[in-house]
Scaffold this active site. Structure first.
Site, PDB file in Angstrom:
ATOM      1  CB  CYS A 147      31.826  -3.113   0.789  1.00  0.00           C
ATOM      2  SG  CYS A 147      32.924  -4.523   1.083  1.00  0.00           S
ATOM      3  CG  HIS A 183      31.511  -0.054  -4.314  1.00  0.00           C
ATOM      4  ND1 HIS A 183      31.715   0.314  -3.004  1.00  0.00           N
ATOM      5  CD2 HIS A 183      31.719  -1.397  -4.368  1.00  0.00           C
ATOM      6  CE1 HIS A 183      32.026  -0.772  -2.298  1.00  0.00           C
ATOM      7  NE2 HIS A 183      32.041  -1.818  -3.100  1.00  0.00           N
ATOM      8  CD  GLU A 196      30.200   1.741  -8.994  1.00  0.00           C
ATOM      9  OE1 GLU A 196      31.292   1.160  -8.849  1.00  0.00           O
ATOM     10  OE2 GLU A 196      29.824   2.688  -8.270  1.00  0.00           O
ATOM     11  CE  LYS A 207      35.608   1.035  -2.212  1.00  0.00           C
ATOM     12  NZ  LYS A 207      34.520   1.918  -2.704  1.00  0.00           N
ATOM     13  CG  HIS A 265      37.001  -1.946  -0.634  1.00  0.00           C
ATOM     14  ND1 HIS A 265      36.172  -1.225   0.210  1.00  0.00           N
ATOM     15  CD2 HIS A 265      36.205  -2.852  -1.255  1.00  0.00           C
ATOM     16  CE1 HIS A 265      34.940  -1.698   0.096  1.00  0.00           C
ATOM     17  NE2 HIS A 265      34.925  -2.673  -0.783  1.00  0.00           N
ATOM     18  CG  PHE A 301      31.129  -9.669  -0.064  1.00  0.00           C
ATOM     19  CD1 PHE A 301      31.414  -9.182  -1.327  1.00  0.00           C
ATOM     20  CD2 PHE A 301      32.091 -10.451   0.575  1.00  0.00           C
ATOM     21  CE1 PHE A 301      32.632  -9.453  -1.945  1.00  0.00           C
ATOM     22  CE2 PHE A 301      33.311 -10.722  -0.031  1.00  0.00           C
ATOM     23  CZ  PHE A 301      33.586 -10.226  -1.285  1.00  0.00           C
TER      24      PHE A 301
END
Lengths: 77, 415
Positions: B164, B304, B315, B336, B341, B400
């Site tokens: 991502c 994010h 975050e 998002k 996403h 990830f």
């Protein structure tokens, strides 16, 4: 014969994005119809599905033109 | 000395619009692009919603033969790249030296729909029936490859693959190539098309996705206490990056300047972020340092913000650790909440949004923000966009594998 040609033409038009009129018996897959080596392999797979036949690698290598395809199919199906 | 790099064009394929004006209008008016999955039967899946792109016709960009040789993620990249060049007033590359135009486009996963289809053929009909196009359609670098083939861009060419964080890494890495003087123009960003039975099953099994199926448009709710996972989107976000000298010499419109880029590794876990967002914090710190900016210079962070429990909490902690008291002064949003996403594409899309926020003086909202979470107590621009001209902004992407990437963008000023 005419039926085989029209079915082959339909597949080639779909796969290679050419006009049906260009797909004559004399037309070469790579030189006249813009196919590359991957297209040629892909075309063989599609023909095997369409006509329920199996084309060996050795035979596939001999197929250069639309006429070669039609002749092969008519003598093997 | 490093060359200055600016953004001069952008192209989007997204669940909330596939041209820049429509997309931007939907972003600032808080529209959701999430709905029920129509691409396959989700009866047996706990998650049944996604942000699909349903108005995309590859025939608008390429002929049928070309489209047949591309997985959907590559079609998106080619389409968005063409649109981005048009947006930058570079309809084709004929006015440029093709050796000085590069491509840096990544995908988190690549051609998984092609893989699923060809694997089905392998199982049902045997290895001879697998398409000769299988490998060249599936490999994730092929977006960058096909864009260069399609547009004739012969300069530096590569692909970022960092889950991502992919899109952000691609834009950052491309910026570095321009800073070093190895190209004049880079076509950069991310693309993804993973709304497929197999990809969906994998993310469902990892319990990563929201199951708010009955209210799809409210499912992606970053930083809200009721958040329960991310909602998958698809599409591409491509930017035209240019050295400032080159942009000025052709009189290009400049949207923003890319002034900093930081990336770090968590060295922690396959999927979970490092505790307290330690790695994400270091990425932000590194981006600020490379930009020569202090935390107080930042007015906006495009987070994010995946809408997963851990991401949004950590975050937030990372932002507090880097920004101190200023964390409560700056504005943060996760777009998002609207476009979902988009995995490897999301960094490209969010860099575009961040650049437009700086250019237009409008900060986009986090929609679906209803229930404050004591662990997420910053200003997330709840539900409505805000007219504020900020000078500099960050865009975060965390992937990830523990990939953390941050871009620092500045409103363009002549000196």
């Amino acid at each position: 014969m005419a039926d085989t040609l029209s079915r082959v033409q339909r597949i080639i038009v779909d796969r290679l994005g050419v006009d049906a009129a260009e797909v004559t018996l004399e037309a070469s897959i790579t030189e006249d119809l813009g196919g590359d080596s991957l297209d040629s392999m892909d075309l063989i797979l599609e023909l095997e599905d369409e006509f329920s036949i199996e084309i060996s690698d050795a035979d596939a290598e001999k197929i250069k033109t639309v006429g070669d395809i039609v002749t092969y199919i008519n003598s093997h199906s | 000395m490093a060359k200055r790099v600016v953004i001069t064009g952008m192209g989007v394929i997204s669940p909330i619009g596939s041209d820049v004006p429509t997309f931007w209008n939907n972003v600032i008016t808080g529209q959701s692009g999430i709905g029920p999955v129509t691409r396959f039967d989700t009866s047996d899946y706990p998650t049944k919603i996604a942000g699909e792109v349903n108005d995309f016709d590859p025939a608008n960009y390429m002929d049928k033969k070309e489209a047949r040789r591309m997985d959907r993620f590559v079609q998106f990249a080619v389409a968005a790249s063409k649109d981005a060049l048009t947006h930058a007033d570079l309809e084709d590359l004929s006015s440029l030296d093709p050796n000085r135009v590069g491509v840096y486009i990544g995908s988190g996963i690549g051609g998984i729909s092609t893989l699923e289809e060809e694997h089905r053929k392998l199982l049902e009909k045997g290895p001879r029936r697998v398409s000769p196009f299988f490998i060249p359609m599936m490999i994730p670098n092929m977006a960058a490859g096909q864009v260069s083939i399609f547009l004739g861009a012969k300069g530096p060419n590569s692909a970022a693959i960092s889950a991502c964080a992919t899109g952000t890494n691609a834009v950052g890495d491309a910026t570095k190539i321009l800073e070093r003087g190895e190209a004049d123009v880079m076509i950069a960003g991310g693309t993804e098309a993973t709304i497929t039975p197999m990809a969906f099953a994998g993310f469902c099994s990892a319990k990563a996705m929201s199951t708010h199926n009955d209210e799809p448009q409210k499912a992606s709710r970053p930083f809200d206490k009721e958040r329960d996972g991310f909602v998958m989107g698809e599409g591409a976000g491509i930017l035209i990056l240019e050295t400032l000298d080159h942009a000025l010499s052709r009189g290009a419109k400049i949207y923003a300047e890319v002034v900093g880029y930081g990336m770090t590794g968590d060295a922690h876990h396959l999927t979970a972020p490092a505790p307290e967002g330690e790695g994400a914090g270091r990425a932000m710190k590194s981006a600020l340092a490379s930009a020569g900016l202090s935390p107080e210079d930042i007015g906006y962070i495009n987070a994010h913000g995946t809408s997963t429990d851990l991401n949004d909490k950590f975050e937030t902690m990372a932002i507090k650790s880097i920004f101190g008291d200023h964390a409560y002064q700056l504005a943060i949003s996760s777009t998002k909440s609207m476009h979902g996403h988009m995995l490897g594409a999301t960094g490209g899309i969010e860099a575009i949004i961040t650049a437009l926020a700086l250019k237009e003086g409008i900060l986009p909202p986090t929609i679906n923000y209803e229930h404050p979470d004591p662990e997420c107590d910053l200003d997330y621009i709840a539900n409505e966009s805000r007219k504020v001209q900020v000078r500099a902004a960050l865009s975060n992407s965390l992937g990830f594998g523990g990939h953390n990437a941050t871009l620092a963008l500045k409103a363009y000023e002549e000196s």
